[in-house]
Design an enzyme around this catalytic site. Structure first.
Site, short mmCIF file in Angstrom:
data_model
loop_
_atom_site.label_atom_id
_atom_site.label_comp_id
_atom_site.label_asym_id
_atom_site.label_seq_id
_atom_site.Cartn_x
_atom_site.Cartn_y
_atom_site.Cartn_z
CE1 TYR A 1 -4.02 2.05 0.45
CE2 TYR A 1 -2.51 3.42 1.71
CZ TYR A 1 -3.71 3.25 1.06
OH TYR A 1 -4.60 4.29 0.98
CG PHE B 1 -7.44 17.93 -24.13
CD1 PHE B 1 -7.55 17.39 -25.39
CD2 PHE B 1 -7.70 17.12 -23.04
CE1 PHE B 1 -7.90 16.06 -25.58
CE2 PHE B 1 -8.06 15.78 -23.22
CZ PHE B 1 -8.16 15.25 -24.50
CB THR B 2 -12.28 17.40 -23.69
OG1 THR B 2 -11.31 16.35 -23.62
CG2 THR B 2 -12.70 17.61 -25.14
CG ASP C 1 -1.63 18.07 -21.63
OD1 ASP C 1 -0.97 17.01 -21.56
OD2 ASP C 1 -2.85 18.09 -21.88
CE LYS D 1 -3.94 10.43 -24.24
NZ LYS D 1 -4.72 10.45 -23.00
NE ARG E 1 -11.97 15.11 -29.59
CZ ARG E 1 -11.73 14.74 -28.33
NH1 ARG E 1 -10.53 14.72 -27.87
NH2 ARG E 1 -12.67 14.40 -27.51
CG PHE F 1 -16.55 14.27 -26.35
CD1 PHE F 1 -16.33 15.34 -25.52
CD2 PHE F 1 -15.67 13.21 -26.30
CE1 PHE F 1 -15.25 15.36 -24.64
CE2 PHE F 1 -14.59 13.21 -25.44
CZ PHE F 1 -14.39 14.29 -24.60
#
Ligand SMILES: Cc1ncc(COP(=O)(O)O)c(C=O)c1O
Length: 469
Positions: free
Chosen positions: A84, A136-137, A227, A270, A394, A461
């Site tokens: 943990y 960005f969303t 980001d 990514k 998009r 979306f």
């Protein structure tokens, strides 16, 4: 660039490149009929997010969490220390991020939006403004939930799908300075710089621009938070396109990108070649301490942040693989292969070709449809029907509504994203995708728009439903 098969000379001097890996395990895909696909997309309310993945042939919905891990990463999964607190995999991950991204402190999160939540909660006060190089969303949603507003300061070329600017993700320094002059630096907790810019088509930011943003913000005492989701891809574009960078390693350029900022949010799903994971990295000790407190509420203890030990191990190994020059050349090379093929077939796409995806220009496909008829959403549905290829809208649906007026945001770009997972599909799959997109383009005059029949309150979306007009 890997020219398409038709234009490639058969003999030297041209030499092909290929991926720096070979396949060890395969995952069979189910083939479907046109009638099955027509039924499936109608049942999914013409929203590709609502399709069952079993009904998809080539899944280009996203490059997020869809990469194929290497045998080393899978071996690393067996080394998971599932304690943990104080898992050894956390310390390995922390040291790897410090080494390759260069920040002092690391807070693990379950994925990128977990880090966005933390940084927004810590730095944004109600009434603040967060400038960024295109929204960005999830990033904007967290900024708004913390009482801030997003202001777009990307250069104007980013909104023009035909502009060949090599760094369409650049920050417009004049617009940023004007915003600071207008509202004052006190109301700008940080500038959010995405490298690369997803919503502009995976377009990079130049080092020159990043250095200039750093200099401008330093003068005003404003932080820069990257980001860094696709920062390695951005580094590759800098190596390829920016004067004086050709001889540098992608790993060196990545360090310099990060050195122009105070911290980053990261979706490890990514660049970092894993199926789940993310982090917040920061140089400021106070922000780190606050994030270490908050992460316990939202993600998990500060040494796992919502990830299993084995996931942290896979991500640490994935980071090292991601900055390998041969890997990133093949990754972007595959995207370029598909893009060049589509250009040769006359299919309208965003230029220049971006890092993680090809973006079809739905406005150019369907000039007969108004933006209220959701042309990009309609195009994504037709693509699925044609050959079982799943893409993502998009455009106006992703852009959501203005939180003050309740009107749709109306982005200039109305795109369908064909996102290429890393190390998953072959060149033959890319050929099928190009042929299908060309067939859908050829049938463009018969295309019908959509009407939205269900609209969720947040990030609509993902779950909105439509009917064909
Ligand atoms: C540019 C960018 N930022 C942030 C995120 C959010 O990351 P995640 O999906 O891991 O929460 C994504 C991915 O969806 C992204 O593409």
């Amino acid at each position: 660039m890997n020219p398409s098969a038709e234009s490639r000379p058969l003999r030297a001097p041209y030499r092909s490149w290929a991926e720096p890996w070979k396949v060890k395990v395969v995952e069979p895909i189910r083939m479907t009929t046109l009638a099955e696909r027509q039924r499936a997309i109608a049942e999914a309310g013409y929203n590709t997010f609502l399709l069952h993945s079993e009904d998809v042939y080539i899944d280009l919905l996203t490059d997020s969490g869809t990469s194929a891990m290497s045998d080393r990463q899978w071996a690393g999964m067996m080394l998971g220390d599932e304690a943990y607190a104080g898992s050894r995999n956390f310390y390995h991950l922390e040291a790897t991020i410090q080494r390759y991204y260069g920040y002092k402190y690391v807070v693990p999160t379950h994925q990128g939006r977990g880090a966005e939540n933390l940084i927004s909660k810590i730095l944004i006060k109600p009434g603040d403004v967060v400038p960024g190089n295109m929204y960005f969303t999830t990033t904007r949603a967290h900024q708004e939930l913390s009482g801030g507003s997003f202001v777009d300061v990307v250069i104007k070329e980013a909104h023009d799908p035909a502009s060949e600017h090599p760094f369409k993700g650049n920050v417009d320094l004049v617009a940023l300075q004007a915003l600071i002059d207008e509202i004052g630096a006190d109301r700008i907790p940080y500038v959010c710089v995405a490298v690369t810019v997803n919503m502009a088509g995976g377009q990079p930011v130049s080092l020159e621009n990043l250095r200039a943003v750093r200099e401008l913000t330093r003068r005003h005492g404003i932080k820069v938070i990257l980001d860094a989701t696709r920062a390695v891809e951005n580094a590759y574009f800098i190596q390829q396109r920016e004067a004086g960078q050709k001889e540098r390693l992608v790993a060196d350029i990545l360090r310099e990108i990060c050195s122009c900022s105070d911290g980053c949010t990261m979706s490890g799903k990514k660049d970092a070649l894993v199926n789940i994971g993310g982090w917040l990295a920061i140089n400021d000790q106070e922000v780190f301490e606050e994030a270490s407190n908050l992460v316990v509420l939202f993600e998990g203890l500060h040494t796992y942040g919502g990830m299993a030990g084995r996931d942290m191990e896979a991500m640490a190994l994935g980071i090292v693989e991601s900055v390998d020059d041969e890997h990133i050349k093949a990754r972007i090379g595959q995207v370029e292969y598909l893009g060049n093929k589509l250009i040769a077939m006359g299919v309208p796409i965003v230029r220049p070709i971006g890092g993680h995806a090809i973006y079809l220009d739905a406005r150019a496909f369907y000039p007969q449809l108004t933006q209220d008829q959701f042309p990009a959403q309609a195009l994504a549905a037709y693509l699925y029907e044609d050959a079982g290829i799943r893409a993502m809208e998009r455009g106006i649906v992703s852009a959501g509504r203005n939180k003050e007026t309740g009107d749709h945001h109306r982005p200039a770009l109305e795109l369908v994203r064909l996102t290429i997972p890393r190390r998953v599909y072959t060149q033959a799959h890319m050929d099928i995708v190009a042929e299908s997109a060309a067939a859908v383009y050829d049938a463009r005059e018969q295309a019908r728009g959509l009407k939205m029949v269900y609209e969720p309150r947040y990030l609509r979306f993902f779950q909105a439903r439509f009917e064909r007009l």
